[in-house]
Scaffold this active site. Sequence first.
Site, PDB file in Angstrom:
ATOM      1  NE  ARG A   1      -2.360  -8.562  -3.884  1.00 27.29           N
ATOM      2  CZ  ARG A   1      -3.377  -8.524  -3.043  1.00 27.29           C
ATOM      3  NH1 ARG A   1      -3.342  -7.745  -2.011  1.00 27.29           N
ATOM      4  NH2 ARG A   1      -4.432  -9.292  -3.213  1.00 27.29           N
TER       5      ARG A   1
ATOM      6  CB  SER B   1      -4.524  -6.388   4.413  1.00 29.87           C
ATOM      7  OG  SER B   1      -4.073  -5.122   4.023  1.00 29.87           O
TER       8      SER B   1
ATOM      9  CE  LYS C   1     -13.253  -5.547   2.046  1.00 29.33           C
ATOM     10  NZ  LYS C   1     -12.089  -5.061   1.318  1.00 29.33           N
TER      11      LYS C   1
ATOM     12  CG  HIS D   1      -1.937  -1.008   1.314  1.00 26.47           C
ATOM     13  ND1 HIS D   1      -2.093  -1.804   2.422  1.00 26.47           N
ATOM     14  CD2 HIS D   1      -2.882  -1.410   0.438  1.00 26.47           C
ATOM     15  CE1 HIS D   1      -3.101  -2.637   2.226  1.00 26.47           C
ATOM     16  NE2 HIS D   1      -3.592  -2.430   1.015  1.00 26.47           N
TER      17      HIS D   1
END
Length: 157
Positions: free
Chosen positions: A91, A129, A42, A18
């Site tokens: 990614r 993450s 989440k 990030h």
Amino acid sequence: MKNKAIYPGTFDPVTNGHADLIERAALLFDHVVVGVASSPSKKPRFDLAARVKMLTLITSHLDNVSVQGFSGLLVDFAKECDAKVLIRGLRAVSDFEYEFQLANMNRRLYPELESVFLTPAEENSFISSTLVKEVSLHGGDVSEFVHPVVKSALEKS
């Protein structure tokens, strides 16, 4: 500002990937707003205020970056910030299909918002993450994947 972008995310926790994308975006745009989504669905490990604080510390060396928390639709936040560019990170090829759908939905909801995709440096391309949280939960060393501020917060939580 004529060249304002938003880089949104849950950032739970914020990773070196990030941070890398924020720095890349800061080179391309006059101003970058890092939009920290509340994302209660989440079930983030850190509350919104903590995530905003960590990102503010991590990006403090970048004069053209600000950090703001938000809830609700991203397109509404983008309008509120008067941003016309949305930064998204890719990614791997597997990210593309979801990001493509998201870009089209955002375009439908806010036609003036353009999505721009950035890729992280190769050494950060595998970091997520989710993986960082998993390693941390099991007592693994995450120091090469996150800023020291984030590592400390993970160790305390």
